[in-house]
Design an enzyme around this catalytic site. Structure first.
Site, PDB file in Angstrom:
ATOM      1  N   ARG A  91      41.753  42.036  39.820  1.00 23.78           N
ATOM      2  CA  ARG A  91      42.291  41.124  40.320  1.00 23.78           C
ATOM      3  C   ARG A  91      42.837  41.191  41.507  1.00 23.78           C
ATOM      4  NH1 ARG A  91      39.111  38.591  37.404  1.00 23.78           N
ATOM      5  NH2 ARG A  91      39.575  37.200  35.539  1.00 23.78           N
ATOM      6  N   GLU A 113      40.588  33.809  46.256  1.00 19.08           N
ATOM      7  CA  GLU A 113      39.152  33.531  46.294  1.00 19.08           C
ATOM      8  C   GLU A 113      38.832  32.040  46.209  1.00 19.08           C
ATOM      9  OE1 GLU A 113      37.524  35.486  42.837  1.00 19.08           O
ATOM     10  OE2 GLU A 113      38.435  37.374  43.387  1.00 19.08           O
ATOM     11  N   HIS A 142      33.044  38.946  44.181  1.00 18.76           N
ATOM     12  CA  HIS A 142      33.559  38.876  42.865  1.00 18.76           C
ATOM     13  C   HIS A 142      32.309  39.025  41.804  1.00 18.76           C
ATOM     14  CE1 HIS A 142      36.922  37.494  39.758  1.00 18.76           C
ATOM     15  NE2 HIS A 142      35.853  38.112  38.915  1.00 18.76           N
TER      16      HIS A 142
HETATM   17  C1  DGY Z   1      36.463  37.938  33.978  1.00 18.72           C
HETATM   18  O1  DGY Z   1      35.706  37.498  32.822  1.00 18.72           O
HETATM   19  O2  DGY Z   1      37.633  37.570  33.983  1.00 18.72           O
HETATM   20  C2  DGY Z   1      35.846  38.222  35.351  1.00 18.72           C
HETATM   21  O3  DGY Z   1      36.678  38.425  36.383  1.00 18.72           O
HETATM   22  C3  DGY Z   1      34.980  36.919  35.748  1.00 18.72           C
HETATM   23  O4  DGY Z   1      33.678  36.934  34.980  1.00 18.72           O
END
Ligand code: DGY
Length: 325
Positions: free
Chosen positions: A241, A270, A288
C-alpha cells in the site's frame, strides 16, 4: 424464496457476475465507474450485501448510512484498509475478504519489479522504442546484479514468504522484519534472518520490499527518517500500500540519488500519482497490477461468492475480517 440484494461496486470477471445473477438479486455496475461517496452510501442503505473493491472508501460515513438490511460487506480483495471494519463490526455487519488466491500473483509482480529497476528494463525498452539505441556497448546501460544481494522484506505474511521463496531462487539472501517472528521451521526453510528492529535492518539491505498491510501502525512506516537509513545503492519495491511510505520523502531521495531506485505498484492517492515521481528515471511506476491476472481475479470472485453464499445460508463465512483491537 426472496433472494438477497447484492450490490457490486465494480465490474467483476464475467463468470463471477453470471454466477452472482443466478444466486442473488444482484445490482451490477454496468459501466464500471468509480462510485462516489453518495452512491456508496445509497448502496449501503439499500443492500443486504455490499461487494466493494480497493477503489471504494467504505469509511464511517458509509457505515453510518448503512440500512438495517446490510449484514455483510464481502470485499473483492485481500486488503481491507479502505473499510471501516471496526465501525461495521460495531453495527453488526460482517466483513470478509479474499486471502490466499492472489499471493502468487502479487509475488510474481514483486519479482518483476525487483528485477526491473536494478536491471533497467523499462529504461532499456523506452530507448529501443524511441529509436535511440545505437547498439551493444561494453559500458552501455549497466545495471546492478541481483544475485548475491540482501533482500529485506517488511512484512512476512503469505505474500512476503512467497516473495522470499522466489528471491532465493534468484540467489538473494532473505532478511525480514515482521510484527511476529516466524516459526523456526519456516525461517529455516526460507533461510531467512529475522530483524526485530527495522532501523537496524534497513541500512544493511540491497533491496527492500514492502509486504505489510496498511494499518494505523504502518502508516508512513517508511518515514523520511527511516528512508534516510537506506544505502545509496539500495532499491525499494512496494506492492503493498502506498500509505506505508512517505512518498514525498522517497521522491526527494530518488531525485537526489541518495538511493539507487524504486519500483512502486501502489500509491497513497490512487489513481493519482505523486507528480514528483513522474520526471524521475530511477523509479518504475505501475498501475496497481499485483493481483491483475485472470486467474487471481476469477478466484477472488469465487471467494466472494462462497463468502456470500455461506453467510446467507446462515453459516460463518470462511474469510471473516475482524477489527484490529
Ligand atoms: C488487494 O486485494 O488488496 C489488492 O490490493 C487489490 O486486488
Amino acid at each position: 424464496m426472496i433472494k438477497p440484494v447484492v450490490i457490486v461496486t465494480r465490474r467483476l470477471p464475467e463468470s463471477v457476475e453470471t454466477r452472482m445473477k443466478e444466486l442473488f438479486d444482484v445490482r451490477l455496475n454496468v459501466d464500471d465507474h468509480r462510485m462516489d461517496a453518495a452512491e456508496l452510501a445509497a448502496a449501503a442503505a439499500e443492500a443486504d450485501v455490499l461487494v466493494p473493491t480497493v477503489t471504494d472508501a467504505i469509511g464511517p460515513d458509509v457505515i453510518a448510512a448503512a440500512g438495517p438490511r446490510l449484514k455483510l460487506i464481502a470485499n473483492f480483495g485481500v486488503g481491507t484498509d479502505h473499510i471501516d471494519v471496526a465501525g461495521a463490526h460495531a453495527k453488526g455487519i460482517t466483513v470478509t475478504n479474499t486471502p490466499d488466491v492472489l499471493t502468487e500473483d502479487t509475488a510474481e509482480m514483486t519479482m518483476a519489479l525487483l528485477l526491473a529497476v536494478p536491471r533497467r528494463l523499462i529504461e532499456g525498452e523506452r530507448l529501443v522504442r524511441a529509436g535511440k539505441w545505437d547498439g551493444w556497448g561494453p559500458t552501455a546501460m549497466l545495471g546492478t546484479r541481483v544475485s548475491g544481494k540482501r533482500l529485506g522484506l517488511i512484512g512476512m505474511g503469505r505474500i512476503g514468504q512467497a516473495v522470499a521463496e522466489r528471491a532465493r531462487c534468484f540467489g538473494m539472501s532473505i532478511h525480514y522484519h515482521n510484527r511476529r517472528r516466524l516459526h523456526p521451521s519456516v525461517e529455516d526453510a526460507l533461510e531467512a534472518t529475522y530483524w526485530d528492529d527495522l532501523d537496524q535492518m534497513l541500512p544493511r539491505m540491497d533491496v527492500v520490499s514492502v509486504h505489510c498491510p496498511r494499518t494505523p501502525a504502518t502508516h508512513h512506516l517508511l518515514s523520511a527518517e527511516r528512508l534516510a537509513l537506506l544505502r545509496p545503492n539500495a532499491f525499494l519495491v512496494n506492492t503493498a500500500r502506498g500509505e506505508v511510505i512517505d512518498e514525498d520523502a522517497l521522491a526527494d531521495l530518488l531525485a537526489e540519488r541518495k538511493i539507487a531506485g524504486a519500483a512502486l505498484d501502489v500509491f497513497q492517492n490512487e489513481p493519482a500519482v505523486n507528480p514528483k515521481f513522474l520526471s524521475l528515471d530511477n523509479v518504475v511506476l505501475m498501475p496497481h497490477l499485483g493481483s491483475a491476472t485472470v486467474e487471481a481475479r476469477t478466484e477472488m470472485g469465487q471467494k466472494v461468492l462462497i463468502n456470500i453464499k455461506t453467510f446467507v445460508d446462515g453459516h460463518r463465512p470462511p474469510d471473516r475480517v475482524l477489527p484490529n483491537l
